[in-house]
Enzyme design. Structure first.
Site: not given
Ligand code: NAP
Length: 282
Positions: A58, A116
């Site tokens: 990241y 990962h």
């Molecule tokens: N292991 C893997 O391969 C893998 C893959 C993907 C993700 N991950 C992990 O999982 C975490 C979460 O997944 P993700 O970041 O892909 O997606 P997510 O959490 O589903 O979505 C993040 C997005 O949603 C927005 N958001 C957050 N809370 C909100 C709310 N209450 N209302 C409206 N919008 C909201 C955020 O906006 P703002 O930032 O503008 O607040 C951001 O744009 C990642 O950050 C990472 O740590 C792991």
């Protein structure tokens, strides 16, 4: 500040970690919002979301540095998860990657270190590195990410493979495939799932049915998507938020209890899988 207690998930070791954590993917990519990202993580900690998920990938390591700043002075409250990239996951490569992550995280240990996703390295080599890192205290636990059932079976067949403490996989209303295979497989072995992208990176937030359920609860659609995942008490959920309002909303999602009617409507709009299907990744 007194932290309100969050529900916890028990790891196979017996240790309890907060069910709701904070993701960091896309953090550390834009220096102009660095302060906002640190402030969001700090607010999340104040609200009890002390499980933070990051990765060497990241922001090319910058997200780990942001985590380091956010946890300054309160490292012991936190449960930090980081990940080694598959291309670094040889025995020596995993150890070197972990050392770099520790430096960026400005800490002496990573609480949970994950592979990962599967790459070309032999799984046994990565596992040996994880065991060596555990022995020297550089990591407390190890686990995997994006592992489907076949990968888990291969892992469990290796010496020490069943000491894996979690599998972090894609899970949200639109990505329910694990319910027909991986989730029960892990449950039978008491390996908790950590669900990532719980609000599908925002892509499901305008859905009509989700909006209807949200209106009934005077909640936002993001909160309903989170409450839906969080109703499974053995699953950790790690939304990423940079906006302070989003962080507060996400914490409050824990207080929403979905009714049978809510769940039935959501099942019709986002049907559960009819049978096993390959694990989806993002
Ligand atoms: N292991 C893997 O391969 C893998 C893959 C993907 C993700 N991950 C992990 O999982 C975490 C979460 O997944 P993700 O970041 O892909 O997606 P997510 O959490 O589903 O979505 C993040 C997005 O949603 C927005 N958001 C957050 N809370 C909100 C709310 N209450 N209302 C409206 N919008 C909201 C955020 O906006 P703002 O930032 O503008 O607040 C951001 O744009 C990642 O950050 C990472 O740590 C792991």
């Amino acid at each position: 500040m007194i932290q309100p207690a969050l529900p916890t998930v028990k790891l196979p070791s017996g240790e309890a970690v907060p069910q709701l954590g904070q993701g960091t993917w896309r953090m550390g990519e834009n220096s102009r919002i660095r302060k906002d990202e640190i402030a969001a993580l700090k607010l999340g900690l104040d609200l009890g979301m002390t499980l933070i998920d990051t990765a060497e990938m990241y922001g090319n390591g910058n997200a780990e540095e942001i985590v380091a700043e956010a946890v300054t002075g309160r490292r012991d409250e936190c449960f930090i998860v980081s990940k080694v990239l598959p291309e670094n996951s040889t025995r020596a490569g995993t150890i070197a990657a972990c050392e770099r992550s520790l430096k960026r995280l400005n800490t002496d240990r990573i609480d949970l270190y994950l592979l990962h996703w599967r790459g070309a390295s032999a799984l046994g080599d990565t596992l040996e590195a994880f065991q060596a890192l555990r022995e020297r205290g550089a990591i407390r636990y190890w686990g995997v990410s994006n592992f489907d059932i076949g990968d888990m079976e291969e892992l469990f067949a290796l010496p020490g493979g069943s000491t894996c403490i979690s599998n972090q996989v894609l899970y949200n209303l639109r990505r329910r495939g694990i319910e027909a295979g991986l989730l029960p497989w892990c449950r039978e072995r008491s390996i908790p799932i950590m669900g990532y992208s719980p609000i599908e990176q925002g892509r499901i937030l305008r859905d009509r049915v989700l909006t209807g359920v949200a209106l009934r609860h005077r909640a936002t659609t993001a909160q309903i998507a989170l409450a839906w995942a969080l109703r499974q008490k053995d699953m950790m959920v790690i939304p990423k938020a940079t906006s302070l309002e989003h962080v507060r909303e996400n914490r409050a999602a824990l207080d929403i209890v979905l009714s049978g009617q809510d769940l039935a409507e959501l099942d019709r709009a986002f049907p559960p899988p009819k049978g096993p299907r390959p694990l989806e990744l993002l």
